[in-house]
Motif scaffolding. Structure first.
Motif, PDB file in Angstrom:
ATOM      1  N   SER A  59       0.879  -1.167   0.000  1.00  0.00           N
ATOM      2  CA  SER A  59       0.000   0.000   0.000  1.00  0.00           C
ATOM      3  C   SER A  59       0.919   1.220   0.000  1.00  0.00           C
ATOM      4  O   SER A  59       2.114   1.109   0.325  1.00  0.00           O
ATOM      5  CB  SER A  59      -0.946  -0.003   1.197  1.00  0.00           C
ATOM      6  OG  SER A  59      -0.229  -0.002   2.397  1.00  0.00           O
ATOM      7  N   ARG A 104       1.466   5.529   0.910  1.00  0.00           N
ATOM      8  CA  ARG A 104       1.040   6.678   1.695  1.00  0.00           C
ATOM      9  C   ARG A 104       1.864   7.880   1.273  1.00  0.00           C
ATOM     10  O   ARG A 104       3.065   7.762   1.033  1.00  0.00           O
ATOM     11  CB  ARG A 104       1.224   6.398   3.184  1.00  0.00           C
ATOM     12  CG  ARG A 104       0.661   7.505   4.073  1.00  0.00           C
ATOM     13  CD  ARG A 104       0.857   7.218   5.540  1.00  0.00           C
ATOM     14  NE  ARG A 104       2.274   7.381   5.869  1.00  0.00           N
ATOM     15  CZ  ARG A 104       3.009   6.502   6.529  1.00  0.00           C
ATOM     16  NH1 ARG A 104       2.490   5.362   6.927  1.00  0.00           N
ATOM     17  NH2 ARG A 104       4.266   6.733   6.788  1.00  0.00           N
ATOM     18  N   GLU A 140       2.112  11.996   2.529  1.00  0.00           N
ATOM     19  CA  GLU A 140       1.630  12.965   3.509  1.00  0.00           C
ATOM     20  C   GLU A 140       1.056  14.225   2.871  1.00  0.00           C
ATOM     21  O   GLU A 140       0.130  14.813   3.388  1.00  0.00           O
ATOM     22  CB  GLU A 140       2.742  13.341   4.487  1.00  0.00           C
ATOM     23  CG  GLU A 140       3.228  12.168   5.316  1.00  0.00           C
ATOM     24  CD  GLU A 140       2.157  11.585   6.218  1.00  0.00           C
ATOM     25  OE1 GLU A 140       1.315  12.343   6.728  1.00  0.00           O
ATOM     26  OE2 GLU A 140       2.163  10.355   6.410  1.00  0.00           O
TER      27      GLU A 140
END
Length: 75
Positions: free
Chosen positions: A42, A44, A46
C-alpha cells in the motif's frame, strides 16, 4: 519486492542513488504501481509532492507474482 523482505516500509526515493536515470526512475515507479495493483503493498503520501512511503501489506509474502504471461514478447 526484494526490499520488502527486510523492512516493512520505506520511502520510494530510498531505492535510488544520486546517479539514477530517468528510465530507471520511471521503470521502478511502474513496478511499484504493479505491486500496488497486486495488493502486495500500500502507499502513503503525507502531502502534495511529498515522498511516497511504500508499506508492505500483511500476508503479502504469500502472494505469488507471475507476470510472464501478461506481456507480449517484443522482438
Amino acid at each position: 519486492r526484494e526490499v520488502l523482505k527486510t523492512v516493512d516500509q520505506f520511502r520510494f526515493m530510498e531505492l535510488f542513488d544520486e546517479h539514477v536515470t530517468r528510465n530507471e526512475f520511471v521503470t521502478t515507479f511502474i513496478a511499484v504501481l504493479e505491486l500496488l495493483k497486486l495488493q502486495v503493498i500500500s502507499l502513503r503520501q503525507e502531502g502534495l509532492f511529498e515522498d511516497i512511503v511504500i508499506i508492505k501489506r500483511a500476508g503479502s509474502d504469500d502472494i505469488r507474482v507471475d507476470v510472464e504471461g501478461e506481456y507480449e514478447e517484443v522482438e
